[in-house]
Design an enzyme around this catalytic site. Structure first.
Site, short mmCIF file in Angstrom:
data_model
loop_
_atom_site.label_atom_id
_atom_site.label_comp_id
_atom_site.label_asym_id
_atom_site.label_seq_id
_atom_site.Cartn_x
_atom_site.Cartn_y
_atom_site.Cartn_z
N GLY A 159 49.27 -32.54 15.27
CA GLY A 159 49.89 -31.65 14.26
C GLY A 159 50.83 -32.47 13.38
O GLY A 159 50.72 -33.70 13.31
N ASP A 265 61.68 -36.61 25.99
CA ASP A 265 62.73 -35.90 25.26
C ASP A 265 62.87 -34.48 25.81
O ASP A 265 63.85 -33.81 25.54
CB ASP A 265 62.38 -35.83 23.76
CG ASP A 265 63.49 -35.20 22.93
OD1 ASP A 265 64.68 -35.46 23.23
OD2 ASP A 265 63.19 -34.44 21.99
N HIS A 289 66.54 -33.63 24.90
CA HIS A 289 65.92 -32.81 23.84
C HIS A 289 66.64 -33.02 22.49
O HIS A 289 67.21 -32.08 21.93
CB HIS A 289 65.91 -31.33 24.23
CG HIS A 289 64.78 -30.58 23.55
ND1 HIS A 289 64.16 -29.50 24.11
CD2 HIS A 289 64.18 -30.74 22.35
CE1 HIS A 289 63.22 -29.04 23.29
NE2 HIS A 289 63.23 -29.78 22.21
N SER A 292 64.92 -32.81 17.22
CA SER A 292 65.23 -32.36 15.85
C SER A 292 66.71 -32.47 15.53
O SER A 292 67.17 -31.93 14.51
CB SER A 292 64.76 -30.91 15.67
OG SER A 292 65.45 -30.07 16.58
#
Ligand code: DGY
Length: 323
Positions: A159, A265, A289, A292
């Protein structure tokens, strides 16, 4: 005419998103009471009566919670690309639209992927540990890692993030990119990536990168059997969801040096307890994590979820519908 009501269920929602909501909807942010993160009981107690919900929490949005929302609810959005925290079938049954936040995080998550890949392949964790404990040794055999140039990189899920990873790794002179997924990706052609069955990807890749959604089909896709067919020098990178990996099987494979290393992550649960066995392994490099977690990306994510909910509460198509 009174403004529509929107609930944001976690107070770390960036101001960039709030600014878009101001004066357009009446919004409330949980938790009302203290500095702790929102608890499920607080969400349940306060969720009734809103037209729109920004579900930016680690908790699951379940049938039970949807029932507590009330019949006036018109739309829900996440502030994430992943939607595994949402009972999608329940939303569909209720004809409620769901928005999510894809694309704007592709670059930030791809950066973390490459960082993890280099760190795991080149043994940063072990190296820093030996340095900090005064065990830095000289010698040509100390802390030998894996090359990236000339390697085969396998991407599970090509993706937006997977594609951004390929673009970055091209500069590392990778020999071959392969990917697996449900469909052929048109972008694969110009990226020079070949679609192969998952088993073949696992067998051939020096680097296996998980960047696919967590679903019933992908849960535990990396398990004792799949780890067995991976190369001994393989490095596993997971930037998608912890649930894609059977962590006990991964622990055993790393401990037995059945594969070379892992860079994660995402884990299960998040936060992972500090005594978790995976964290004890020198060849398992875990970050909390951070995919982003950059200012620009998180601001953009908040803006998109605000735009999703503004459209959703008015019965309009969201800019980023999740289904
Ligand atoms: C997402 O949005 O799904 C990412 O995991 C955030 O880092």
């Amino acid at each position: 005419m009174s403004l529509k009501r929107v609930l944001i269920v976690n107070k770390t929602f960036p101001i960039a998103g709030i600014e878009l909501l101001n004066n357009k909807v009446q919004h409330k942010i949980l938790p009302y009471s203290d500095n702790e993160p929102e608890s499920l009981s607080e969400i349940k107690k306060n969720i009734k009566g809103f037209d729109g919900i920004i579900w930016n929490t680690k908790h699951q949005l379940t049938k039970e919670i949807l029932e507590l929302c009330g019949p006036q609810l018109k739309a829900v959005t996440t502030m994430s690309s992943g939607i595994d925290q949402i009972d999608v079938e329940e939303l569909k049954k209720r004809r409620l639209p769901l928005g999510n936040v894809p694309r704007v995080l592709d670059h930030a998550v791809a950066d973390i992927t490459v960082g993890l890949l280099v760190a795991a392949a080149r043994r940063f964790k072990e190296g820093v540990e030996e340095l900090m404990t005064g065990q830095w040794k000289y010698g040509v055999q100390w802390m030998i890692g894996q090359d990236i140039a000339g390697s085969t990189v396998g991407i599970v899920g090509l993706g937006g993030v997977g594609q951004a990873v390929v673009k970055r790794l091209k500069g590392f002179e990778v020999a071959k990119f392969i990917y697996s997924g449900r469909n052929d990706k048109p972008e694969a052609k110009y990226l020079g990536a070949e679609r192969v069955p998952l088993d073949q990807l696992l067998k051939e890749s020096d680097y296996v990168i998980l960047s696919c959604p967590l679903t019933n089909e992908t849960k535990n896709m990396i398990n004792a059997d799949s780890l067995k067919i991976m190369k001994k020098n393989a490095v596993l990178i997971n930037i998608a969801r912890g649930g894609l990996v059977d962590q006990e099987a991964l622990y055993n494979a790393l401990k037995e040096r059945q594969i070379f290393a892992a860079g994660l992550d995402v884990v299960t649960p998040e936060p992972i307890p500090k005594e978790h066995p995976l964290l004890t392994l020198p060849n398992c490099y875990v970050v909390p994590h951070l995919g982003s977690a950059t200012i620009e990306t998180r601001n953009n994510m908040a803006k998109i979820s605000a735009q999703n909910i503004l459209a959703g509460v008015e019965g309009k198509t969201m800019p980023f519908p999740a289904f």
